[in-house]
Design a protein around this motif. Structure first.
Motif, mmCIF file in Angstrom:
data_model
loop_
_atom_site.group_PDB
_atom_site.id
_atom_site.type_symbol
_atom_site.label_atom_id
_atom_site.label_comp_id
_atom_site.label_asym_id
_atom_site.label_seq_id
_atom_site.Cartn_x
_atom_site.Cartn_y
_atom_site.Cartn_z
ATOM 1 N N VAL A 90 0.870 -1.176 0.000
ATOM 2 C CA VAL A 90 0.000 0.000 0.000
ATOM 3 C C VAL A 90 0.909 1.228 0.000
ATOM 4 O O VAL A 90 1.751 1.385 0.893
ATOM 5 N N VAL A 91 0.773 2.070 -1.018
ATOM 6 C CA VAL A 91 1.620 3.249 -1.167
ATOM 7 C C VAL A 91 0.823 4.492 -0.770
ATOM 8 O O VAL A 91 -0.226 4.772 -1.357
ATOM 9 N N ILE A 92 1.335 5.216 0.215
ATOM 10 C CA ILE A 92 0.660 6.395 0.748
ATOM 11 C C ILE A 92 1.544 7.616 0.533
ATOM 12 O O ILE A 92 2.590 7.748 1.174
ATOM 13 N N PRO A 93 1.136 8.535 -0.350
ATOM 14 C CA PRO A 93 1.882 9.791 -0.480
ATOM 15 C C PRO A 93 1.458 10.766 0.604
ATOM 16 O O PRO A 93 0.296 10.822 0.983
ATOM 17 N N SER A 94 2.422 11.557 1.107
ATOM 18 C CA SER A 94 2.083 12.509 2.170
ATOM 19 C C SER A 94 2.908 13.779 1.963
ATOM 20 O O SER A 94 4.074 13.848 2.372
ATOM 21 N N TYR A 95 2.259 14.786 1.362
ATOM 22 C CA TYR A 95 2.985 15.996 0.965
ATOM 23 C C TYR A 95 2.315 17.290 1.425
ATOM 24 O O TYR A 95 2.872 18.364 1.206
ATOM 25 N N ASN A 96 1.159 17.215 2.037
ATOM 26 C CA ASN A 96 0.464 18.430 2.455
ATOM 27 C C ASN A 96 0.655 18.763 3.922
ATOM 28 O O ASN A 96 0.747 19.928 4.295
ATOM 29 N N GLY A 97 0.662 17.737 4.768
ATOM 30 C CA GLY A 97 0.752 17.987 6.191
ATOM 31 C C GLY A 97 -0.552 18.535 6.754
ATOM 32 O O GLY A 97 -1.552 18.663 6.055
ATOM 33 N N ALA A 98 -0.544 18.846 8.031
ATOM 34 C CA ALA A 98 -1.746 19.311 8.716
ATOM 35 C C ALA A 98 -1.605 20.777 9.089
ATOM 36 O O ALA A 98 -0.578 21.211 9.602
ATOM 37 N N ARG A 99 -2.682 21.529 8.817
ATOM 38 C CA ARG A 99 -2.716 22.941 9.199
ATOM 39 C C ARG A 99 -3.609 23.178 10.407
ATOM 40 O O ARG A 99 -3.281 23.950 11.296
ATOM 41 N N LYS A 100 -4.777 22.516 10.427
ATOM 42 C CA LYS A 100 -5.769 22.757 11.470
ATOM 43 C C LYS A 100 -6.111 21.482 12.241
ATOM 44 O O LYS A 100 -6.266 21.513 13.454
ATOM 45 N N GLN A 101 -6.260 20.376 11.519
ATOM 46 C CA GLN A 101 -6.642 19.120 12.152
ATOM 47 C C GLN A 101 -5.409 18.269 12.414
ATOM 48 O O GLN A 101 -4.377 18.445 11.760
ATOM 49 N N PRO A 102 -5.482 17.331 13.359
ATOM 50 C CA PRO A 102 -4.335 16.445 13.584
ATOM 51 C C PRO A 102 -4.071 15.588 12.352
ATOM 52 O O PRO A 102 -4.999 15.153 11.665
ATOM 53 N N ASN A 103 -2.810 15.368 12.054
ATOM 54 C CA ASN A 103 -2.406 14.553 10.910
ATOM 55 C C ASN A 103 -2.490 13.079 11.306
ATOM 56 O O ASN A 103 -1.688 12.595 12.117
ATOM 57 N N GLY A 123 7.110 10.992 1.448
ATOM 58 C CA GLY A 123 6.686 12.380 1.607
ATOM 59 C C GLY A 123 7.825 13.294 1.997
ATOM 60 O O GLY A 123 8.987 12.896 2.063
ATOM 61 N N ILE A 124 7.461 14.532 2.268
ATOM 62 C CA ILE A 124 8.437 15.548 2.644
ATOM 63 C C ILE A 124 8.692 15.508 4.147
ATOM 64 O O ILE A 124 7.834 15.111 4.929
ATOM 65 N N ARG A 125 9.888 15.922 4.524
ATOM 66 C CA ARG A 125 10.231 15.946 5.947
ATOM 67 C C ARG A 125 9.591 17.137 6.656
ATOM 68 O O ARG A 125 9.106 17.005 7.787
ATOM 69 N N GLU A 126 9.619 18.297 6.001
ATOM 70 C CA GLU A 126 9.159 19.529 6.638
ATOM 71 C C GLU A 126 8.270 20.317 5.687
ATOM 72 O O GLU A 126 8.398 20.224 4.462
ATOM 73 N N PHE A 127 7.363 21.087 6.272
ATOM 74 C CA PHE A 127 6.513 22.007 5.519
ATOM 75 C C PHE A 127 6.225 23.164 6.475
ATOM 76 O O PHE A 127 5.488 22.990 7.445
ATOM 77 N N PRO A 128 6.791 24.331 6.229
ATOM 78 C CA PRO A 128 6.597 25.451 7.159
ATOM 79 C C PRO A 128 5.120 25.710 7.446
ATOM 80 O O PRO A 128 4.300 25.827 6.542
ATOM 81 N N GLY A 129 4.788 25.769 8.728
ATOM 82 C CA GLY A 129 3.424 26.049 9.140
ATOM 83 C C GLY A 129 2.526 24.830 9.183
ATOM 84 O O GLY A 129 1.343 24.954 9.531
ATOM 85 N N ARG A 130 3.062 23.669 8.849
ATOM 86 C CA ARG A 130 2.250 22.450 8.869
ATOM 87 C C ARG A 130 3.015 21.314 9.542
ATOM 88 O O ARG A 130 4.242 21.348 9.648
ATOM 89 N N VAL A 131 2.277 20.300 9.968
ATOM 90 C CA VAL A 131 2.877 19.137 10.614
ATOM 91 C C VAL A 131 2.900 17.991 9.610
ATOM 92 O O VAL A 131 1.848 17.531 9.146
ATOM 93 N N THR A 132 4.096 17.540 9.257
ATOM 94 C CA THR A 132 4.225 16.485 8.256
ATOM 95 C C THR A 132 4.141 15.098 8.893
ATOM 96 O O THR A 132 4.378 14.921 10.095
#
Length: 329
Positions: A90-103, A123-132
């Protein structure tokens, strides 16, 4: 890499087609889109031309056959990642992160892996303002894979076959193209293509079930059309803040697209779920990680939409062995 393969790539003739504005731009043939994207990933396109290409596609949008060509090129720039011998991944991409809700992407992945489903999250390690998701995996004590080989080992483990693979390890070239967002202030084609990756084995539908999400309902029709004309084994659902995990507060439609066919695995339900669990407030990493641990330990219930999503994924995997995968229509 040969000197010829590193030679500057003349992109002007392609920019001339895609850069004529909303009404005048024309889509490139699939082969040209593949050649151009390959050159972009290989660093053969000058900065000036690269910026022009990125902005042209941002204005024009990618046609489905252009995305197919770009995806072919992207797969050629991924580190080899052997498929487990006996089970699809199962391949899960994760590139947006969480802004308001828990990831809750890590929760979804860890529930699947706990049940013996080989699960790859890239996915990405970091995204400013979001939790990856990668930041949460580290908080949960799940080590990030430093090489593709370590991801292979994790996916082939007898128990808890989970691999968290940063995109800069899976594909440094794609990672560098994603990073252009910080320079030009806009997302580019790589942000779409990276979520479509099937990086396992020979990139075939039989080797992996990809999860893909959409935000706007009309985009579901575009994606359905695309995956209906390409070799696919994809679960398509409305995501949560751009991530593929089901929204813990409401149930939404989940479709399975394979071999040119579509099947609705979960019917949408209007309104909120009857019993919404007490979720962490906000996106704090420590609080979210602690709550996920409680769910995995049974101290908190699995949110019903996430449990339904896990069940649908496992049903697709069970039925996939009876599917004969075909070539593109």
């Amino acid at each position: 890499m040969t000197s010829a393969s590193r030679a500057p790539f003349p992109a002007a003739k392609y920019i001339k087609e895609i850069g004529r504005g909303v009404n005048g731009a024309r889509a490139l043939p699939r082969e040209d889109a593949q050649a151009l994207f390959d050159a972009m990933l290989a660093g053969r396109v000058s900065d000036l031309e690269l910026g022009a290409v990125l902005l042209a596609y941002r204005i024009k949008g990618e046609a489905p056959h252009e995305l197919a060509g770009m995806l072919d090129a992207a797969h050629d720039h991924c580190a080899p990642l052997a498929a487990p011998a006996d089970k699809p991944v199962v391949v899960i991409p994760s590139y947006n992160g969480a802004r308001k809700q828990p990831n809750l992407v890590p929760l979804l992945a860890m529930l699947l892996a706990r049940d013996g489903v080989p699960t790859l999250v890239h996915g990405i390690r970091e995204f400013p303002g979001r939790v990856t998701s990668m930041a949460l995996f580290e908080a949960l004590g799940v080590p990030l894979c430093a090489t593709a080989q370590s991801a292979e080992t994790q996916l082939g483990a007898a128990s808890n076959p989970l691999a968290a693979l940063p995109i800069d390890v899976l594909s440094p070239a794609l990672s560098q193209l994603l990073d252009k967002r910080a320079i030009i202030g806009l997302r580019n084609s790589a942000h779409t293509v990276v979520k479509m990756l099937q990086p396992v084995g020979g990139h075939s539908p039989a080797e992996a079930l990809r999860l893909y999400s959409y935000t706007h309902p009309e985009y579901r029709e575009t994606l359905t059309e695309y995956f209906s004309h390409e070799p696919a084994n994809v679960m398509l659902a409305r995501g949560t803040e751009g991530e593929v995990v089901a929204d813990a507060r409401r149930s939404s439609r989940i479709d399975w697209l394979h071999d040119g066919h579509q099947r609705t695995m979960v019917d949408p339900v209007g309104g909120s779920v009857a019993d919404v669990p007490e979720l962490p407030q906000g996106t704090d990493i420590a609080e979210t990680a602690a709550w996920i641990r409680k769910v995995l330990d049974g101290a908190e219930p699995v949110p019903a939409p996430v449990a339904t999503q896990v069940a649908a994924i496992k049903e697709c995997l069970a039925q996939a062995t009876r599917v004969t995968w075909a070539s593109p229509l």
